[in-house]
Design a protein around this motif. Structure first.
Motif, mmCIF file in Angstrom:
data_model
loop_
_atom_site.group_PDB
_atom_site.id
_atom_site.type_symbol
_atom_site.label_atom_id
_atom_site.label_comp_id
_atom_site.label_asym_id
_atom_site.label_seq_id
_atom_site.Cartn_x
_atom_site.Cartn_y
_atom_site.Cartn_z
ATOM 1 N N ALA A 28 0.829 -1.201 0.000
ATOM 2 C CA ALA A 28 0.000 0.000 0.000
ATOM 3 C C ALA A 28 0.866 1.255 0.000
ATOM 4 N N SER A 29 2.019 1.191 0.653
ATOM 5 C CA SER A 29 2.883 2.371 0.692
ATOM 6 C C SER A 29 3.467 2.677 -0.687
ATOM 7 N N SER A 30 3.712 1.656 -1.495
ATOM 8 C CA SER A 30 4.204 1.880 -2.862
ATOM 9 C C SER A 30 3.145 2.579 -3.706
ATOM 10 N N VAL A 31 1.892 2.158 -3.559
ATOM 11 C CA VAL A 31 0.797 2.790 -4.291
ATOM 12 C C VAL A 31 0.630 4.229 -3.813
ATOM 13 N N ALA A 32 0.655 4.436 -2.502
ATOM 14 C CA ALA A 32 0.507 5.784 -1.947
ATOM 15 C C ALA A 32 1.633 6.697 -2.428
ATOM 16 N N TYR A 33 2.838 6.163 -2.535
ATOM 17 C CA TYR A 33 3.961 6.944 -3.043
ATOM 18 C C TYR A 33 3.691 7.390 -4.477
ATOM 19 N N GLN A 34 3.253 6.456 -5.320
ATOM 20 C CA GLN A 34 2.979 6.794 -6.725
ATOM 21 C C GLN A 34 1.860 7.831 -6.823
ATOM 22 N N LEU A 35 0.821 7.687 -6.007
ATOM 23 C CA LEU A 35 -0.268 8.661 -6.006
ATOM 24 C C LEU A 35 0.224 10.023 -5.543
ATOM 25 N N GLY A 36 1.084 10.039 -4.540
ATOM 26 C CA GLY A 36 1.653 11.289 -4.062
ATOM 27 C C GLY A 36 2.469 11.995 -5.130
ATOM 28 N N ARG A 37 3.244 11.227 -5.872
ATOM 29 C CA ARG A 37 4.033 11.804 -6.970
ATOM 30 C C ARG A 37 3.108 12.384 -8.045
ATOM 31 N N LEU A 38 2.034 11.649 -8.379
ATOM 32 C CA LEU A 38 1.085 12.147 -9.379
ATOM 33 C C LEU A 38 0.397 13.418 -8.882
ATOM 34 N N GLU A 39 0.128 13.483 -7.590
ATOM 35 C CA GLU A 39 -0.467 14.687 -7.016
ATOM 36 C C GLU A 39 0.536 15.850 -7.086
ATOM 37 N N ASP A 40 1.787 15.584 -6.737
ATOM 38 C CA ASP A 40 2.830 16.616 -6.798
ATOM 39 C C ASP A 40 3.023 17.141 -8.227
ATOM 40 N N LEU A 41 2.881 16.248 -9.201
ATOM 41 C CA LEU A 41 3.059 16.624 -10.606
ATOM 42 C C LEU A 41 1.815 17.299 -11.200
ATOM 43 N N GLY A 42 0.718 17.323 -10.440
ATOM 44 C CA GLY A 42 -0.488 18.004 -10.891
ATOM 45 C C GLY A 42 -1.458 17.170 -11.695
ATOM 46 N N TYR A 43 -1.294 15.855 -11.704
ATOM 47 C CA TYR A 43 -2.188 14.997 -12.476
ATOM 48 C C TYR A 43 -3.484 14.689 -11.746
ATOM 49 N N LEU A 44 -3.468 14.724 -10.422
ATOM 50 C CA LEU A 44 -4.676 14.501 -9.658
ATOM 51 C C LEU A 44 -4.610 15.287 -8.360
ATOM 52 N N SER A 45 -5.763 15.401 -7.728
ATOM 53 C CA SER A 45 -5.842 16.102 -6.453
ATOM 54 C C SER A 45 -6.827 15.354 -5.562
ATOM 55 N N ARG A 46 -6.776 15.663 -4.278
ATOM 56 C CA ARG A 46 -7.698 15.049 -3.324
ATOM 57 C C ARG A 46 -8.564 16.133 -2.692
ATOM 58 N N THR A 47 -9.803 15.789 -2.388
ATOM 59 C CA THR A 47 -10.676 16.726 -1.684
ATOM 60 C C THR A 47 -10.679 16.438 -0.186
ATOM 61 N N GLY A 48 -10.087 15.333 0.210
ATOM 62 C CA GLY A 48 -9.992 14.949 1.615
ATOM 63 C C GLY A 48 -8.667 14.269 1.870
ATOM 64 N N GLN A 49 -8.550 13.609 3.008
ATOM 65 C CA GLN A 49 -7.313 12.923 3.359
ATOM 66 C C GLN A 49 -7.138 11.590 2.640
ATOM 67 N N ARG A 50 -8.232 10.943 2.314
ATOM 68 C CA ARG A 50 -8.169 9.606 1.717
ATOM 69 C C ARG A 50 -8.004 9.689 0.205
ATOM 70 N N TRP A 51 -7.336 8.675 -0.349
ATOM 71 C CA TRP A 51 -7.113 8.655 -1.794
ATOM 72 C C TRP A 51 -8.383 8.381 -2.572
ATOM 73 N N ARG A 52 -9.403 7.843 -1.938
ATOM 74 C CA ARG A 52 -10.678 7.625 -2.634
ATOM 75 C C ARG A 52 -11.309 8.935 -3.079
ATOM 76 N N THR A 53 -10.870 10.046 -2.466
ATOM 77 C CA THR A 53 -11.429 11.342 -2.821
ATOM 78 C C THR A 53 -10.654 12.009 -3.950
ATOM 79 N N CYS A 54 -9.740 11.263 -4.594
ATOM 80 C CA CYS A 54 -8.922 11.867 -5.644
ATOM 81 C C CYS A 54 -9.754 12.185 -6.876
ATOM 82 N N ARG A 55 -9.350 13.223 -7.546
ATOM 83 C CA ARG A 55 -9.973 13.667 -8.793
ATOM 84 C C ARG A 55 -8.880 13.954 -9.801
#
Length: 74
Positions: A45-72
């Protein structure tokens, strides 16, 4: 901020982004970390969270809350 699909992304990040895009199109909400991991072949799960964090940092997605299920996608 709109980024061209795949610009500067690793193959793993492209797979994660594709899974998120397809999941949101099918279910109307973001997938869980475990659901993403199952689709891209990551058991940690930490590997997936890392990849999601990188995508968020790069501007490909964002979250409306703390959980990744809220990503857009951006």
């Amino acid at each position: 901020m709109s980024c061209p699909v795949g610009a500067g992304l690793s193959p793993r990040q492209e797979m994660v982004l594709r899974v998120v895009r397809e999941w949101i199109a099918e279910y109307g909400e973001g997938p869980s970390i475990r659901q993403i991991g199952a689709r891209v072949g990551l058991s940690s799960a930490s590997s997936v969270a890392y990849q999601l964090g990188r995508l968020e940092d790069l501007g490909y997605l964002s979250r409306t809350g703390q959980r990744w299920r809220t990503c857009r996608l951006r």
